[in-house]
Design a protein around this motif. Structure first.
Motif, PDB file in Angstrom:
ATOM      1  N   ARG A 181      53.191  -0.462   6.198  1.00 12.96           N
ATOM      2  CA  ARG A 181      54.149  -1.577   6.075  1.00 12.96           C
ATOM      3  C   ARG A 181      54.671  -2.032   7.427  1.00 12.96           C
ATOM      4  O   ARG A 181      54.964  -3.201   7.643  1.00 12.96           O
ATOM      5  N   ALA A 228      62.193  -7.037   1.182  1.00  8.99           N
ATOM      6  CA  ALA A 228      61.180  -7.752   1.966  1.00  8.99           C
ATOM      7  C   ALA A 228      61.829  -8.664   2.992  1.00  8.99           C
ATOM      8  O   ALA A 228      61.383  -8.755   4.150  1.00  8.99           O
ATOM      9  N   GLU A 229      62.904  -9.339   2.592  1.00  6.32           N
ATOM     10  CA  GLU A 229      63.620 -10.215   3.510  1.00  6.32           C
ATOM     11  C   GLU A 229      64.242  -9.419   4.656  1.00  6.32           C
ATOM     12  O   GLU A 229      64.133  -9.791   5.831  1.00  6.32           O
ATOM     13  N   SER A 231      63.337  -6.527   5.781  1.00  8.23           N
ATOM     14  CA  SER A 231      62.317  -5.914   6.642  1.00  8.23           C
ATOM     15  C   SER A 231      61.894  -6.864   7.750  1.00  8.23           C
ATOM     16  O   SER A 231      61.685  -6.447   8.900  1.00  8.23           O
ATOM     17  N   ARG A 232      61.772  -8.143   7.446  1.00 13.25           N
ATOM     18  CA  ARG A 232      61.386  -9.121   8.475  1.00 13.25           C
ATOM     19  C   ARG A 232      62.468  -9.225   9.549  1.00 13.25           C
ATOM     20  O   ARG A 232      62.157  -9.292  10.749  1.00 13.25           O
ATOM     21  N   LEU A 233      63.720  -9.211   9.132  1.00 14.11           N
ATOM     22  CA  LEU A 233      64.821  -9.316  10.089  1.00 14.11           C
ATOM     23  C   LEU A 233      64.942  -8.056  10.944  1.00 14.11           C
ATOM     24  O   LEU A 233      65.214  -8.129  12.146  1.00 14.11           O
ATOM     25  N   ILE A 235      62.477  -5.905  11.681  1.00 20.80           N
ATOM     26  CA  ILE A 235      61.344  -5.859  12.610  1.00 20.80           C
ATOM     27  C   ILE A 235      61.581  -6.804  13.783  1.00 20.80           C
ATOM     28  O   ILE A 235      61.298  -6.467  14.940  1.00 20.80           O
ATOM     29  N   ARG A 236      62.126  -7.964  13.518  1.00 15.53           N
ATOM     30  CA  ARG A 236      62.417  -8.909  14.599  1.00 15.53           C
ATOM     31  C   ARG A 236      63.445  -8.336  15.565  1.00 15.53           C
ATOM     32  O   ARG A 236      63.300  -8.447  16.783  1.00 15.53           O
TER      33      ARG A 236
END
Length: 262
Positions: A181, A228-229, A231-233, A235-236
Motif C-alpha cells: 500500500r 483512503a483519503e 492515506s494520500r494526505l 503520504i504527501r
C-alpha cells in the motif's frame, strides 16, 4: 542514567530503598550515586520525607535540545497544516536508536468526538500502531525480529486493542500489506475504537527511514473511503518531511553568520 530514567518513569518522588530495589543495586551504591547527582544539580532530596526527585535541569536541557532539532519551527507547521486539513489528531515520530518515539503532535478536531491518546509512553508500540508498521515494513525480517524483542515483544494480554497482532506470522502478513500500500494502518490495535494511518519518511529522497507521520481518530468515522483519503494526505506530508530532513543540519546552515563586505 538508570536512576534518572527511573525517576522520570515514576513521575514523582522515590525513597532510597525503593530506588535500590527497582534497580537491583545495593543501597550504599545508590546513595553514593544520588549524592553525586545532587552535587551536579540533577536530583534533589525532600527535607521532610527524605525522598528523591529530579530537578528541573533535565527538563530545561531537554527543551533546549528539542528546540535545536528544528522540529518546533520547521516540522510543526507541517503537522498543523495536516491537522487542519484532516481535522484529526496528527503525530510525528522519529527513530531513536532501536525505538520509534513520538516527539510532536497537532490536534485538528475542533468539536464533537475528539481523539486524545491514552498511551502514556512516548515510545511507539511497533507491532500495534500504523506508525510502527510503516517503519517495520521498510526493514528486513531479521531486523524486525530484533526490534520487536528490544521493544518488549507483543506486550501483555489486554495491554493493547483487540485487533493487535500477537505473533510474527501475523505481523509479517500485515507488513507485506503495508509495503504494497505504501502506508500503515491500525484498526483498534494500539487502542480500542481508534483507527490510524501512517507513512514513513526518509532523510532526503533516497536516505534511510528517519521517522513517521500519522493521523488517528475514532473508528466510527474512519470508513474505507476516509482511510483512503487520509492515506494520500499522510503520504504527501511524509514526502514534504523527507524534503526538509535532516533538519538539524539545515538549522546550522541557516544560522551561519554571513561575512560583511569590507
Amino acid at each position: 542514567m538508570s536512576i534518572i530514567e527511573l525517576l522520570v518513569k515514576e513521575e514523582g518522588e522515590m525513597q532510597l530503598g525503593e530506588l535500590a530495589t527497582k534497580l537491583n543495586l545495593p543501597k550504599s551504591g545508590v546513595h553514593r550515586l544520588l549524592g553525586a547527582l545532587i552535587a551536579q544539580g540533577w536530583v534533589e532530596q525532600d527535607a521532610q520525607t527524605s525522598a528523591y526527585r529530579l530537578t528541573m535541569r533535565l527538563t530545561i536541557l531537554g527543551q533546549s535540545l528539542y528546540n535545536s532539532t528544528g522540529i518546533p519551527d520547521i516540522c510543526q507547521p507541517l503537522l498543523d497544516s495536516l491537522a487542519r486539513e484532516t481535522q484529526e489528531f496528527v503525530r510525528l515520530a522519529v527513530i531513536d536508536a532501536h525505538a520509534l518515539v513520538w516527539v510532536a503532535d497537532a490536534q485538528g478536531a475542533r468539536g464533537g468526538l475528539m481523539y486524545q491518546p491514552r498511551l502514556t509512553t512516548n515510545t511507539v508500540p511497533l507491532h500495534a500502531t500504523a506508525s510502527g508498521k510503516s517503519w517495520l515494513a521498510k526493514l528486513p525480517r531479521t531486523q524486525v525480529h530484533e526490534l520487536i524483542a528490544q521493544n518488549g515483544g507483543f506486550g501483555e494480554p489486554g495491554q493493547f486493542g483487540p485487533n493487535a497482532v500477537h505473533s510474527f506470522d501475523a505481523l509479517f502478513e500485515e507488513l507485506e500489506r503495508t509495503r504494497e500500500r505504501g502506508f500503515g494502518t491500525a484498526f483498534s490495535e494500539a487502542e480500542p475504537g481508534v483507527t490510524a494511518v501512517a507513512a514513513a519518511f526518509r532523510s532526503g529522497t533516497s536516505g534511510p527511514p528517519v521517522g513517521t507521520i500519522s493521523v488517528a481518530g475514532p473508528t466510527i468515522r474512519m470508513g474505507e473511503m476516509r482511510v483512503a483519503e487520509l492515506s494520500r494526505l499522510v503520504i504527501r506530508c511524509a514526502q514534504d518531511l523527507s524534503a526538509i530532513w535532516p533538519i538539524r543540519r539545515r538549522q546550522r546552515f541557516v544560522r551561519q553568520p554571513t561575512s560583511s563586505a569590507a
